[in-house]
Each structure stands twice: as C-alpha cells, then as structure tokens.
Scaffold this motif. Structure first.
Motif, PDB file in Angstrom:
ATOM      1  N   ASP A 100      35.024  42.828  41.768  1.00  0.00           N
ATOM      2  CA  ASP A 100      35.699  42.006  41.156  1.00  0.00           C
ATOM      3  C   ASP A 100      37.260  42.245  40.564  1.00  0.00           C
ATOM      4  O   ASP A 100      37.957  41.507  40.631  1.00  0.00           O
ATOM      5  CB  ASP A 100      34.859  41.684  39.941  1.00  0.00           C
ATOM      6  CG  ASP A 100      33.417  41.090  39.953  1.00  0.00           C
ATOM      7  OD1 ASP A 100      33.571  40.603  41.083  1.00  0.00           O
ATOM      8  OD2 ASP A 100      32.552  41.329  38.988  1.00  0.00           O
ATOM      9  N   GLU A 101      37.272  43.613  40.479  1.00  0.00           N
ATOM     10  CA  GLU A 101      38.770  43.871  40.074  1.00  0.00           C
ATOM     11  C   GLU A 101      39.539  43.957  41.198  1.00  0.00           C
ATOM     12  O   GLU A 101      40.868  43.514  41.098  1.00  0.00           O
ATOM     13  CB  GLU A 101      38.633  45.568  39.590  1.00  0.00           C
ATOM     14  CG  GLU A 101      37.696  45.745  38.395  1.00  0.00           C
ATOM     15  CD  GLU A 101      37.549  47.111  37.988  1.00  0.00           C
ATOM     16  OE1 GLU A 101      38.436  47.948  38.649  1.00  0.00           O
ATOM     17  OE2 GLU A 101      36.723  47.430  37.113  1.00  0.00           O
ATOM     18  N   ILE A 102      39.162  44.255  42.538  1.00  0.00           N
ATOM     19  CA  ILE A 102      39.963  44.081  43.571  1.00  0.00           C
ATOM     20  C   ILE A 102      40.481  42.858  43.883  1.00  0.00           C
ATOM     21  O   ILE A 102      41.648  42.150  44.305  1.00  0.00           O
ATOM     22  CB  ILE A 102      39.360  44.573  44.705  1.00  0.00           C
ATOM     23  CG1 ILE A 102      39.334  46.040  44.690  1.00  0.00           C
ATOM     24  CG2 ILE A 102      40.057  44.266  46.044  1.00  0.00           C
ATOM     25  CD1 ILE A 102      38.547  46.886  45.531  1.00  0.00           C
ATOM     26  N   GLU A 103      39.409  41.620  43.891  1.00  0.00           N
ATOM     27  CA  GLU A 103      39.941  40.190  43.916  1.00  0.00           C
ATOM     28  C   GLU A 103      40.709  39.714  42.865  1.00  0.00           C
ATOM     29  O   GLU A 103      41.566  38.815  43.206  1.00  0.00           O
ATOM     30  CB  GLU A 103      38.497  39.567  43.978  1.00  0.00           C
ATOM     31  CG  GLU A 103      37.461  39.742  45.324  1.00  0.00           C
ATOM     32  CD  GLU A 103      36.291  39.124  45.031  1.00  0.00           C
ATOM     33  OE1 GLU A 103      35.998  38.161  43.963  1.00  0.00           O
ATOM     34  OE2 GLU A 103      35.489  39.266  46.043  1.00  0.00           O
ATOM     35  N   ARG A 104      40.728  40.367  41.548  1.00  0.00           N
ATOM     36  CA  ARG A 104      41.798  39.784  40.372  1.00  0.00           C
ATOM     37  C   ARG A 104      43.152  40.434  40.528  1.00  0.00           C
ATOM     38  O   ARG A 104      43.804  40.046  39.755  1.00  0.00           O
ATOM     39  CB  ARG A 104      41.031  39.860  39.251  1.00  0.00           C
ATOM     40  CG  ARG A 104      39.713  39.061  39.073  1.00  0.00           C
ATOM     41  CD  ARG A 104      39.451  39.282  37.666  1.00  0.00           C
ATOM     42  NE  ARG A 104      38.904  40.728  37.480  1.00  0.00           N
ATOM     43  CZ  ARG A 104      37.997  41.272  36.496  1.00  0.00           C
ATOM     44  NH1 ARG A 104      37.518  40.262  35.814  1.00  0.00           N
ATOM     45  NH2 ARG A 104      37.899  42.413  36.650  1.00  0.00           N
ATOM     46  N   ILE A 105      43.381  41.218  41.656  1.00  0.00           N
ATOM     47  CA  ILE A 105      44.817  42.026  41.487  1.00  0.00           C
ATOM     48  C   ILE A 105      45.655  40.792  41.899  1.00  0.00           C
ATOM     49  O   ILE A 105      45.679  39.909  42.651  1.00  0.00           O
ATOM     50  CB  ILE A 105      44.829  42.932  42.879  1.00  0.00           C
ATOM     51  CG1 ILE A 105      44.085  44.030  42.407  1.00  0.00           C
ATOM     52  CG2 ILE A 105      46.297  43.202  42.981  1.00  0.00           C
ATOM     53  CD1 ILE A 105      43.840  45.109  43.360  1.00  0.00           C
ATOM     54  N   GLY A 106      46.766  40.789  40.806  1.00  0.00           N
ATOM     55  CA  GLY A 106      47.852  39.835  41.121  1.00  0.00           C
ATOM     56  C   GLY A 106      47.555  38.430  40.426  1.00  0.00           C
ATOM     57  O   GLY A 106      48.495  37.542  40.311  1.00  0.00           O
ATOM     58  N   GLU A 107      46.384  38.256  39.785  1.00  0.00           N
ATOM     59  CA  GLU A 107      46.115  37.076  38.983  1.00  0.00           C
ATOM     60  C   GLU A 107      46.903  37.113  37.786  1.00  0.00           C
ATOM     61  O   GLU A 107      47.327  38.481  37.265  1.00  0.00           O
ATOM     62  CB  GLU A 107      44.677  36.956  38.737  1.00  0.00           C
ATOM     63  CG  GLU A 107      43.748  36.506  39.836  1.00  0.00           C
ATOM     64  CD  GLU A 107      42.404  36.384  39.482  1.00  0.00           C
ATOM     65  OE1 GLU A 107      42.042  36.640  38.343  1.00  0.00           O
ATOM     66  OE2 GLU A 107      41.696  36.103  40.345  1.00  0.00           O
ATOM     67  N   LYS A 108      47.403  36.114  37.176  1.00  0.00           N
ATOM     68  CA  LYS A 108      48.017  35.846  35.985  1.00  0.00           C
ATOM     69  C   LYS A 108      47.027  35.887  34.870  1.00  0.00           C
ATOM     70  O   LYS A 108      45.976  35.137  34.813  1.00  0.00           O
ATOM     71  CB  LYS A 108      48.764  34.806  35.940  1.00  0.00           C
ATOM     72  CG  LYS A 108      49.575  34.483  34.822  1.00  0.00           C
ATOM     73  CD  LYS A 108      50.552  33.243  34.889  1.00  0.00           C
ATOM     74  CE  LYS A 108      51.555  33.111  33.562  1.00  0.00           C
ATOM     75  NZ  LYS A 108      52.339  31.901  33.576  1.00  0.00           N
ATOM     76  N   ASN A 109      47.279  36.876  33.873  1.00  0.00           N
ATOM     77  CA  ASN A 109      46.387  37.106  32.710  1.00  0.00           C
ATOM     78  C   ASN A 109      46.670  35.963  31.682  1.00  0.00           C
ATOM     79  O   ASN A 109      47.929  35.949  31.351  1.00  0.00           O
ATOM     80  CB  ASN A 109      46.503  38.506  32.254  1.00  0.00           C
ATOM     81  CG  ASN A 109      45.544  39.514  33.202  1.00  0.00           C
ATOM     82  OD1 ASN A 109      45.022  39.109  33.858  1.00  0.00           O
ATOM     83  ND2 ASN A 109      46.236  40.572  32.968  1.00  0.00           N
TER      84      ASN A 109
END
Length: 97
Positions: free
Chosen positions: A87-96
């Motif tokens: 899950d952490e790898i897939e969320r890299i670069g997402e805007k928080n």
C-alpha cells in the motif's frame, strides 16, 4: 475459564497483527494457541519436578506464567517480520489532502 477468554482475545490481536504484516492470520492464531499450551504444560511439568505436587495453586500459577511466556515468544517472532509495504509503495507521489 478466564484463561480461555484471555487466549481468545490474544488470538484476535495476533490475527490483526499478522494481517498487517501480510501473513496468514489463521496460521499465527494456531501458533499462538500451540505456543500457549505447550509452554503451559512445560511450566507445569517443570514446576511439579522442582517443587513437587503438594502445592497445586503454585503449580497452576507457574503454568499460567509459562503460558504467557509462550504467547510472548510467538508474538516476538511475529513482530520481527516486516510490515506489508504494498500500500505504501502504491501511494508514493499521491497528494495528501
């Protein structure tokens, strides 16, 4: 009776941690139960050999302390495993937000 209730809640907690680590919850719940009873029986036998069988309350307490030790050994093995990182790898670069 209280021992079985405690073991039930400990197994639920171990299942949650196992899922967090990407492991099979059922496998770790089984390890928890087996570790608990194996350590409990071992503690009772060692207590009976060292102290004799005249004090059953003391033997029961020693067995219970050993059982908790067995649970802690299994928990330590599970805690050594890394958390699941998909899950952490897939969320890299997402805007928080």
């Amino acid at each position: 009776m209280l021992e079985i209730i405690a073991l039930f809640f400990l197994c639920k907690q171990m299942g949650r941690v196992a899922k967090q680590k990407g492991q099979s919850a059922g496998k770790w719940k089984l390890f928890t139960v087996l570790g608990w009873f194996a350590a409990e029986i071992t503690g009772f036998i060692i207590g009976a050999l060292v102290f004799g069988t005249s004090n059953l309350i003391g033997l029961a307490l020693l067995a219970l302390i050993s059982a908790v030790g067995g649970y802690l050994l299994v928990k330590a093995q599970l805690d050594k495993l890394p958390d699941e990182m998909e899950d952490e790898i897939e969320r890299i670069g997402e805007k928080n937000e």
